[in-house]
Design a protein around this motif. Structure first.
Motif, short mmCIF file in Angstrom:
data_model
loop_
_atom_site.label_atom_id
_atom_site.label_comp_id
_atom_site.label_asym_id
_atom_site.label_seq_id
_atom_site.Cartn_x
_atom_site.Cartn_y
_atom_site.Cartn_z
N GLU A 146 2.30 0.82 0.59
CA GLU A 146 1.72 0.83 1.94
C GLU A 146 0.83 -0.40 2.14
OE1 GLU A 146 -1.28 3.56 4.66
OE2 GLU A 146 -0.45 4.39 2.83
N THR A 147 0.05 -0.72 1.14
CA THR A 147 -0.82 -1.89 1.23
C THR A 147 0.00 -3.17 1.23
OG1 THR A 147 -2.48 -0.66 -0.01
CG2 THR A 147 -2.83 -3.01 0.20
N GLN A 148 1.07 -3.20 0.44
CA GLN A 148 1.94 -4.38 0.38
C GLN A 148 2.52 -4.70 1.75
OE1 GLN A 148 2.51 -6.46 -2.22
NE2 GLN A 148 3.75 -7.71 -0.87
N GLU A 149 2.91 -3.66 2.50
CA GLU A 149 3.50 -3.85 3.82
C GLU A 149 2.49 -4.39 4.83
OE1 GLU A 149 5.09 -0.06 4.85
OE2 GLU A 149 6.60 -0.09 3.24
N SER A 150 1.22 -4.07 4.65
CA SER A 150 0.21 -4.48 5.62
C SER A 150 -0.55 -5.74 5.21
CB SER A 150 -0.77 -3.34 5.87
OG SER A 150 -1.50 -3.06 4.70
N LEU A 151 -0.18 -6.37 4.11
CA LEU A 151 -0.91 -7.56 3.66
C LEU A 151 -0.93 -8.67 4.69
CD1 LEU A 151 -0.22 -8.18 -0.14
CD2 LEU A 151 -2.37 -7.72 0.98
N HIS A 152 0.17 -8.84 5.44
CA HIS A 152 0.23 -9.93 6.41
C HIS A 152 -0.71 -9.72 7.60
CE1 HIS A 152 2.95 -6.97 8.12
NE2 HIS A 152 2.77 -7.57 9.29
#
Length: 176
Positions: A146-152
């Motif tokens: 979930e965090t990986q998807e929102s890094l940008h």
């Protein structure tokens, strides 16, 4: 003569200080008033009705608080950005739904410097020849998908209200 003058000034300061403290104590003693309030203000100083406190306790829900905080912290909301405005609109809408008499947003000119998305900030350590030995990463590694998807969407670290530029300094190394 000069010593006597200093002594008189010191004595005068002590007397003025003692008199000032005495006047303060007297004013405090006589201005504290009676223990009972005047009848015209008695209802303003009362504890209120017990049903109000009970109604508030029944309305507050840990689950609602958790859901609201999860939503409000789900993304970046740096002041003056469209994301920040969207969160503010959401809060106003919630307040209207919950029966608040008046809720509105006041626009302000946000005088805040924002990070440059194309030129990320970092700290680098250089050796005596100017060769870069270490550079901080722009973002931390994601701890889950979930965090990986929102890094940008995350705002890179920056120092608000600071001038742009490069700072260099020499510092002594200590080994041991």
């Amino acid at each position: 003569m000069e010593t006597m003058s200093k002594t008189r000034v010191l004595l005068l300061l002590v007397v003025v200080g003692v008199v000032g403290i005495g006047v303060g104590v007297l004013i405090g003693y006589f201005s504290r008033g009676s223990a009972r309030a005047s009848p015209e203000f008695a209802d303003l100083l009362s504890e209120g009705d017990a049903w109000v406190a009970e109604a508030l306790r029944e309305e507050i829900s840990a689950d609602n608080i958790r859901e609201n905080l999860r939503y409000l912290t789900s993304g970046p909301h740096l002041a003056g950005t469209p994301d920040s405005k969207a969160y503010a609109d959401w809060v106003v809408q919630k307040w209207w739904e919950q029966g608040l008499d008046s809720a509105y947003i006041t626009d302000y000119n946000i005088l805040l410097s924002y990070p440059d998305a194309d030129n990320h900030s970092y700290i680098a350590l250089l050796d005596e020849n100017g060769v870069e030995r270490f550079r901080t990463s722009v973002f931390e590694e994601a701890v889950d998908e979930e965090t990986q998807e929102s890094l940008h969407t995350l705002v890179q670290p920056f120092i608000a209200y600071s001038a742009q530029g490069t700072v260099t300094a020499k510092y002594p190394q200590q080994f041991g």
